[in-house]
Scaffold this active site. Structure first.
Site, PDB file in Angstrom:
ATOM      1  N   HIS A 401       0.808  -1.216   0.000  1.00 15.75           N
ATOM      2  CA  HIS A 401       0.000   0.000   0.000  1.00 15.75           C
ATOM      3  C   HIS A 401       0.843   1.269   0.000  1.00 15.75           C
ATOM      4  O   HIS A 401       0.326   2.372  -0.222  1.00 15.75           O
ATOM      5  CB  HIS A 401      -0.946  -0.007   1.208  1.00 15.75           C
ATOM      6  CG  HIS A 401      -2.302   0.552   0.899  1.00 15.75           C
ATOM      7  ND1 HIS A 401      -2.538   1.395  -0.155  1.00 15.75           N
ATOM      8  CD2 HIS A 401      -3.505   0.384   1.517  1.00 15.75           C
ATOM      9  CE1 HIS A 401      -3.816   1.738  -0.175  1.00 15.75           C
ATOM     10  NE2 HIS A 401      -4.428   1.137   0.822  1.00 15.75           N
ATOM     11  N   ARG A 402       2.152   1.151   0.240  1.00 13.41           N
ATOM     12  CA  ARG A 402       3.028   2.319   0.139  1.00 13.41           C
ATOM     13  C   ARG A 402       3.190   2.742  -1.311  1.00 13.41           C
ATOM     14  O   ARG A 402       3.412   3.926  -1.606  1.00 13.41           O
ATOM     15  CB  ARG A 402       4.404   2.014   0.735  1.00 13.41           C
ATOM     16  CG  ARG A 402       4.418   1.655   2.211  1.00 13.41           C
ATOM     17  CD  ARG A 402       5.790   1.172   2.637  1.00 13.41           C
ATOM     18  NE  ARG A 402       6.240   0.023   1.851  1.00 13.41           N
ATOM     19  CZ  ARG A 402       7.425  -0.554   1.976  1.00 13.41           C
ATOM     20  NH1 ARG A 402       8.299  -0.065   2.857  1.00 13.41           N
ATOM     21  NH2 ARG A 402       7.757  -1.599   1.231  1.00 13.41           N
TER      22      ARG A 402
END
Length: 428
Positions: A401-402
């Site tokens: 999700h980064r």
């Protein structure tokens, strides 16, 4: 002058390895290109070739010794042009000696071998009778520990320093910095679990280098990478029909496509259509890949390895099938070369053949996504607004999700589903 034969770095990230087997013995004459030893790294067993010519005068590290640091001296060779000198035989260095020597040595010099201290206390009668390294016996005697009931994890069941540390409740947390295809990155130390004290009948199974690496990398992935999971149900009927037709035409060439071969192609195409998912997070930067290299999870006796199908989006299904079969075969034999399993832009793990309906896979850093494929099974399904029976599989994408937003991950899963349900795009 004598030539020092040092533990080689057989991959960019290798820091230590196991000297699995010597292919020469003291007194043997070797030439450039001759095979000297088999070295077990964290992913494969590789052959180590001679560079210089001469006579093997000393073997300093016994076969079966693990934890041998890169750069540690493992043998000595007398050059053919050198004047022969008498060599005093030396006992093979044990794993714990190799580790301490390599850590103490400067890059351009080899530290002297540790000598037994005259002040060391005399070993106890009990410990004298057990099969243990001198260092392990000395530590045990200093701490008043009895080794007679300890199961050794060293070569041939020999008790080594780690066994004594475990017996006394101590553990050592290794700190390592490994390179990846996203660039150098400092890795946080991972503490070893405390020794388990149990009276349940059991045996101590020594971890392979591969299993140690899997444990470390997956722990780091779950600790450092924020995973987001997205699942879709994918209808397989059209793909299975196309697979049957293609296999009928490929039979004469000895090629048989698997469902997984076709899913690898679909994954490669989906990454090219949704490039925001074909990335790696690299601190203040992000790597945007122009090619889809797919790491394929393969189970081997010592753990899991991921050989890579490069540029999967632009390869034919028959080419992918041939490559996967060849890579998987060599992976199980431990014969993959580093470039064949290091890298990749995304991974696929298929446990459908074992009846697993759905699962969440752990991302393999520095990649930013992995696809977990479940079993195709007959299910009630809406087809053309009517209830029918269809072959359906559940597929879950794990995304970093980064680097990947939920909307981009959702778009990727949508494209992948469409490619599988309308599979003519895989052969266009």
């Amino acid at each position: 002058m004598p030539i020092e034969l040092k533990m080689p770095a057989l991959s960019p990230t290798m820091e230590e390895g196991t000297l699995a087997r010597w292919l020469v013995k003291e007194g043997d004459k070797v030439s450039s290109g001759d095979l000297l030893a088999e070295i077990e790294t964290d992913k494969a067993t590789m052959e180590f070739e001679a560079v210089d010519e001469g006579i093997v005068t000393q073997i300093l590290v016994a076969e079966g010794t693990d934890g041998v640091k890169v750069g540690a001296v493992i043998a000595m060779i007398q050059g053919e042009d050198d004047e022969a000198a008498p060599v005093q035989p030396a006992p093979p260095v044990k794993a714990e000696q190799v580790v301490s020597t390599a850590q103490a040595a400067e890059p351009t010099a080899t530290a002297p071998r540790p000598q037994a201290s005259a002040a060391s206390p005399a070993p106890s009668d009990n410990n004298d009778r057990v099969k243990a390294s001198p260092l392990a016996k000395r530590i045990a005697n200093n701490k008043g520990l009895d080794l007679t009931s300890v199961a050794g994890t060293g070569p041939n069941g020999r008790i080594v320093k780690a066994d004594v540390d475990a017996l006394s409740g101590e553990s050592r947390s290794p700190v390592a910095a490994t390179a990846s295809n996203a660039g150098p990155r400092a890795e946080a130390p991972m503490a070893k679990p405390a020794a388990i004290d149990t009276d349940i009948p059991h045996e101590v199974v020594k971890l392979s280098n591969m299993r140690k690496t899997i444990a470390r990398r997956l722990t780091e992935s779950k600790q450092q990478v924020p995973h987001i999971y997205l699942t879709v149900d994918v209808r397989l009927d059209a793909l299975l029909k196309l697979r049957g037709e293609l296999n009928a035409s490929l039979e004469a060439r000895g090629i048989k496509l698997s469902v997984n071969d076709m899913l690898i192609k679909a994954l490669g195409l989906a990454l090219m259509q949704v490039p925001k998912c074909n990335v790696s997070f690299a601190g203040d930067n992000m790597l945007q890949y122009a090619r889809a290299d797919i790491s394929v999870a393969v189970s081997v006796p010592t753990g899991l390895i991921t050989p890579i199908v490069t540029d999967a989006a632009n390869k034919s299904l028959s080419k992918i099938s041939t490559e996967v079969a060849e890579l998987a075969g060599r992976a199980k034999d431990g014969k993959l070369q580093p470039h064949e399993y290091q890298g990749g832009t995304a991974s696929i793990s298929n446990m459908g053949m074992m009846g697993i309906k759905q699962f969440d896979a752990v991302i393999n850093p520095p990649q930013a996504m992995i696809l977990a494929v479940g079993a195709g099974e007959k299910r009630p399904y809406i087809v053309d607004d009517a209830l029918a029976i269809a072959t359906v599989m559940s597929v879950t994408g794990s995304f970093d999700h980064r680097a990947i937003d939920g909307a981009d991950g959702a778009m990727f899963m949508k494209v992948f589903k469409e490619l599988v349900e309308k599979p003519l795009g895989l052969v266009a």
